[in-house]
Design a protein around this motif. Structure first.
Motif, PDB file in Angstrom:
ATOM      1  N   GLY A   1       4.438  12.708  -3.085  1.00 10.37           N
ATOM      2  CA  GLY A   1       4.374  11.967  -4.338  1.00 10.37           C
ATOM      3  C   GLY A   1       3.392  10.820  -4.235  1.00 10.37           C
ATOM      4  N   PRO A   2       3.359   9.966  -5.244  1.00 11.38           N
ATOM      5  CA  PRO A   2       2.396   8.852  -5.255  1.00 11.38           C
ATOM      6  C   PRO A   2       2.535   7.926  -4.041  1.00 11.38           C
ATOM      7  N   TYR A   3       3.780   7.614  -3.652  1.00 14.74           N
ATOM      8  CA  TYR A   3       3.967   6.702  -2.518  1.00 14.74           C
ATOM      9  C   TYR A   3       3.407   7.292  -1.226  1.00 14.74           C
ATOM     10  N   THR A   4       3.821   8.530  -0.904  1.00 17.56           N
ATOM     11  CA  THR A   4       3.380   9.149   0.354  1.00 17.56           C
ATOM     12  C   THR A   4       1.870   9.356   0.355  1.00 17.56           C
ATOM     13  N   ALA A   5       1.332   9.778  -0.779  1.00 21.63           N
ATOM     14  CA  ALA A   5      -0.121   9.959  -0.862  1.00 21.63           C
ATOM     15  C   ALA A   5      -0.840   8.632  -0.653  1.00 21.63           C
ATOM     16  N   GLY A   6      -0.301   7.565  -1.245  1.00 24.24           N
ATOM     17  CA  GLY A   6      -0.907   6.248  -1.063  1.00 24.24           C
ATOM     18  C   GLY A   6      -0.834   5.779   0.379  1.00 24.24           C
ATOM     19  N   ALA A   7       0.293   6.051   1.043  1.00 28.74           N
ATOM     20  CA  ALA A   7       0.444   5.649   2.440  1.00 28.74           C
ATOM     21  C   ALA A   7      -0.541   6.393   3.337  1.00 28.74           C
ATOM     22  N   ILE A   8      -0.636   7.710   3.166  1.00 30.89           N
ATOM     23  CA  ILE A   8      -1.572   8.497   3.980  1.00 30.89           C
ATOM     24  C   ILE A   8      -3.006   8.085   3.681  1.00 30.89           C
ATOM     25  N   ALA A   9      -3.340   7.968   2.401  1.00 32.55           N
ATOM     26  CA  ALA A   9      -4.709   7.632   2.017  1.00 32.55           C
ATOM     27  C   ALA A   9      -5.146   6.289   2.588  1.00 32.55           C
ATOM     28  N   SER A  10      -4.282   5.284   2.475  1.00 31.31           N
ATOM     29  CA  SER A  10      -4.677   3.945   2.925  1.00 31.31           C
ATOM     30  C   SER A  10      -4.591   3.794   4.439  1.00 31.31           C
ATOM     31  N   ILE A  11      -3.517   4.295   5.047  1.00 33.59           N
ATOM     32  CA  ILE A  11      -3.319   4.069   6.489  1.00 33.59           C
ATOM     33  C   ILE A  11      -4.196   4.989   7.327  1.00 33.59           C
ATOM     34  N   ALA A  12      -4.228   6.281   6.975  1.00 31.20           N
ATOM     35  CA  ALA A  12      -4.980   7.237   7.795  1.00 31.20           C
ATOM     36  C   ALA A  12      -6.471   7.257   7.465  1.00 31.20           C
ATOM     37  N   PHE A  13      -6.804   7.055   6.170  1.00 33.67           N
ATOM     38  CA  PHE A  13      -8.196   7.245   5.749  1.00 33.67           C
ATOM     39  C   PHE A  13      -8.860   5.982   5.187  1.00 33.67           C
ATOM     40  N   SER A  14      -8.143   4.844   5.188  1.00 26.54           N
ATOM     41  CA  SER A  14      -8.693   3.580   4.673  1.00 26.54           C
ATOM     42  C   SER A  14      -9.224   3.714   3.253  1.00 26.54           C
ATOM     43  N   LEU A  15      -8.473   4.429   2.424  1.00 22.58           N
ATOM     44  CA  LEU A  15      -8.844   4.578   1.018  1.00 22.58           C
ATOM     45  C   LEU A  15      -8.056   3.570   0.182  1.00 22.58           C
ATOM     46  N   PRO A  16      -8.633   3.077  -0.907  1.00 14.79           N
ATOM     47  CA  PRO A  16      -7.972   2.029  -1.698  1.00 14.79           C
ATOM     48  C   PRO A  16      -6.915   2.582  -2.660  1.00 14.79           C
ATOM     49  N   HIS A  17      -5.784   2.981  -2.084  1.00 14.60           N
ATOM     50  CA  HIS A  17      -4.666   3.458  -2.899  1.00 14.60           C
ATOM     51  C   HIS A  17      -3.377   2.822  -2.379  1.00 14.60           C
ATOM     52  N   ALA A  18      -2.628   2.209  -3.263  1.00 14.86           N
ATOM     53  CA  ALA A  18      -1.396   1.519  -2.869  1.00 14.86           C
ATOM     54  C   ALA A  18      -0.262   2.509  -2.633  1.00 14.86           C
ATOM     55  N   ALA A  19       0.660   2.111  -1.782  1.00 15.63           N
ATOM     56  CA  ALA A  19       1.882   2.883  -1.519  1.00 15.63           C
ATOM     57  C   ALA A  19       3.054   1.997  -1.932  1.00 15.63           C
ATOM     58  N   VAL A  20       3.681   2.334  -3.032  1.00 19.57           N
ATOM     59  CA  VAL A  20       4.730   1.479  -3.589  1.00 19.57           C
ATOM     60  C   VAL A  20       6.082   2.171  -3.473  1.00 19.57           C
ATOM     61  N   ASP A  21       6.928   1.650  -2.580  1.00 19.71           N
ATOM     62  CA  ASP A  21       8.299   2.145  -2.438  1.00 19.71           C
ATOM     63  C   ASP A  21       9.263   1.018  -2.799  1.00 19.71           C
ATOM     64  N   GLY A  22      10.530   1.199  -2.483  1.00 22.31           N
ATOM     65  CA  GLY A  22      11.526   0.179  -2.814  1.00 22.31           C
ATOM     66  C   GLY A  22      11.255  -1.148  -2.154  1.00 22.31           C
ATOM     67  N   ASN A  23      10.806  -1.127  -0.902  1.00 21.76           N
ATOM     68  CA  ASN A  23      10.491  -2.376  -0.210  1.00 21.76           C
ATOM     69  C   ASN A  23       9.375  -3.141  -0.918  1.00 21.76           C
ATOM     70  N   VAL A  24       8.313  -2.415  -1.267  1.00 26.88           N
ATOM     71  CA  VAL A  24       7.163  -3.054  -1.904  1.00 26.88           C
ATOM     72  C   VAL A  24       7.528  -3.547  -3.304  1.00 26.88           C
ATOM     73  N   LEU A  25       8.300  -2.760  -4.034  1.00 23.73           N
ATOM     74  CA  LEU A  25       8.734  -3.190  -5.366  1.00 23.73           C
ATOM     75  C   LEU A  25       9.558  -4.472  -5.293  1.00 23.73           C
ATOM     76  N   ARG A  26      10.404  -4.558  -4.285  1.00 18.34           N
ATOM     77  CA  ARG A  26      11.235  -5.762  -4.126  1.00 18.34           C
ATOM     78  C   ARG A  26      10.359  -6.981  -3.827  1.00 18.34           C
ATOM     79  N   VAL A  27       9.413  -6.813  -2.918  1.00 15.55           N
ATOM     80  CA  VAL A  27       8.512  -7.914  -2.564  1.00 15.55           C
ATOM     81  C   VAL A  27       7.729  -8.390  -3.782  1.00 15.55           C
ATOM     82  N   MET A  28       7.135  -7.455  -4.480  1.00 20.12           N
ATOM     83  CA  MET A  28       6.291  -7.827  -5.606  1.00 20.12           C
ATOM     84  C   MET A  28       7.107  -8.381  -6.771  1.00 20.12           C
ATOM     85  N   SER A  29       8.296  -7.853  -6.985  1.00 20.85           N
ATOM     86  CA  SER A  29       9.160  -8.376  -8.053  1.00 20.85           C
ATOM     87  C   SER A  29       9.514  -9.827  -7.801  1.00 20.85           C
ATOM     88  N   ARG A  30       9.782 -10.169  -6.546  1.00 19.32           N
ATOM     89  CA  ARG A  30      10.131 -11.550  -6.214  1.00 19.32           C
ATOM     90  C   ARG A  30       8.905 -12.455  -6.251  1.00 19.32           C
TER      91      ARG A  30
END
Length: 351
Positions: free
Chosen positions: A118-147
């Protein structure tokens, strides 16, 4: 809204000094990163470590995963739950072998087309493995950004997640895409905690956090209440015949589809009737400890029975030695405590 550059720089510096030592962080191997992200969905980090290492040792490449038999991958996954994840992982691996020569594509939109990504996993692989500018937004990230933003939007709504994916993708730091992704994840996992008071004093960006400034941290993120889980009541049987234990395969659809299980039926069905329907003509029945298992949307409440079979007919179940089952067949966690007590009772019977 606030200075993203300053927040990003502080997060990256904090992460570089405080990141946990995790096996999948020691590599840029896209397969390893992909596997870890799938395993980490709804599973604690410490629980995932041995599974990850065992999986990589047994199936070191995407091609090995694609060609593995299903019992092997289910056994490697045994205890992690959500078995559709590993089935989808293998289907995606087969696509990668067939269409990309066994290498994950360095393209967010191509990754999104793979089964189970899905969008989260694709964003994680794209950014971490390939240094592509795509965010990975899961529950942890949503909580951080909401606060950080004191954002009143409900994080259970897809529109909220999509909005944050777009916003974070727009500010990804060039050359540090993977580090920023992991820094946000790490902050949510170790500092900006979900239950109880977060560790604000250890947060590198608390001076930018609107919820912290207003002393309303626990009011965020905003989430609609969960629906109550459905309760199901079962009778589960540890059936033993001359030292062999009965297991059966669940149907192709529904909860725990196509997985091996201990024989069971609706609790409303009388125990002698259930046994007779299965061809157990005569057996000694002992009551075992009742169990409860919680799935995402369902609770199982189980009455449990040890049955020493004296006479049976037909071939309703697969009857195997305990050690063969434990070595070759994956039993879902819902049955683990029953299995353990049944094996202990069997050992006592043998003595």
């Amino acid at each position: 809204m606030y200075e993203y550059n300053e927040i990003i720089n502080k997060l990256i510096l904090w992460y570089q000094s405080n990141a946990r030592d995790l096996p999948w962080r020691k590599t840029k191997n896209p397969y390893h990163i992909w596997l870890s992200e799938i395993m980490l969905q709804q599973t604690r980090v410490e629980a995932v470590k041995p599974y990850f290492q065992r999986f990589i040792h047994t199936l070191p490449t995407i091609e090995a995963l694609a060609n593995a038999d299903e019992e092997t991958i289910l056994k490697l996954w045994e205890g992690l739950g959500y078995y559709s994840r590993v089935r989808n992982l293998q289907k995606a691996a087969q696509t990668v072998v067939g269409e990309y020569g066994g290498n994950l594509p360095a393209d967010y939109f191509a990754l999104r087309k793979l089964k189970g990504i899905g969008p989260y996993t694709a964003g994680a692989i794209a950014s971490i493995a390939f240094s592509l500018p795509h965010a990975a937004v899961d529950g942890n990230v949503l909580r951080v950004m909401s606060r950080l933003a004191a954002d009143p939007r409900d994080i259970t709504l897809p529109a909220t997640k999509t909005a944050w994916e777009e916003e974070l993708t727009s500010v990804m730091p060039k050359g540090e895409e993977g580090t920023f992704t992991q820094a946000l994840m790490e902050l949510g996992a170790t500092v900006c905690l979900p239950n109880g008071m977060p560790k604000c004093q250890g947060c590198p960006v608390r001076e930018h956090c609107q919820a912290y400034k207003k002393n309303v941290v626990l009011q965020y993120p905003v989430k609609s209440p969960k629906k109550q889980r459905t309760k199901e009541y079962l009778s589960v049987f540890f059936l033993v015949d001359q030292g062999n234990i009965a297991i059966s395969k669940r149907g192709e659809k529904g909860l725990l589809s196509a997985l091996w299980q201990l024989p069971n039926c609706d609790r409303e069905k009388a125990v002698p009737v259930a046994l007779r329907d299965w061809g157990i003509i005569n057996g000694e029945i002992k009551r075992m400890k009742g169990q409860k298992h919680i799935f995402t949307h369902i609770e199982w409440h189980m009455d449990c029975y040890f049955v020493a079979v004296k006479e049976k007919e037909g071939h309703t179940f697969l009857w195997l030695d305990r050690h063969q089952i434990e070595k070759e067949y994956a039993l879902p966690s819902a049955f683990k405590k029953i299995w353990q007590e049944g094996c202990e009772t069997l050992e006592e019977e043998i003595k």
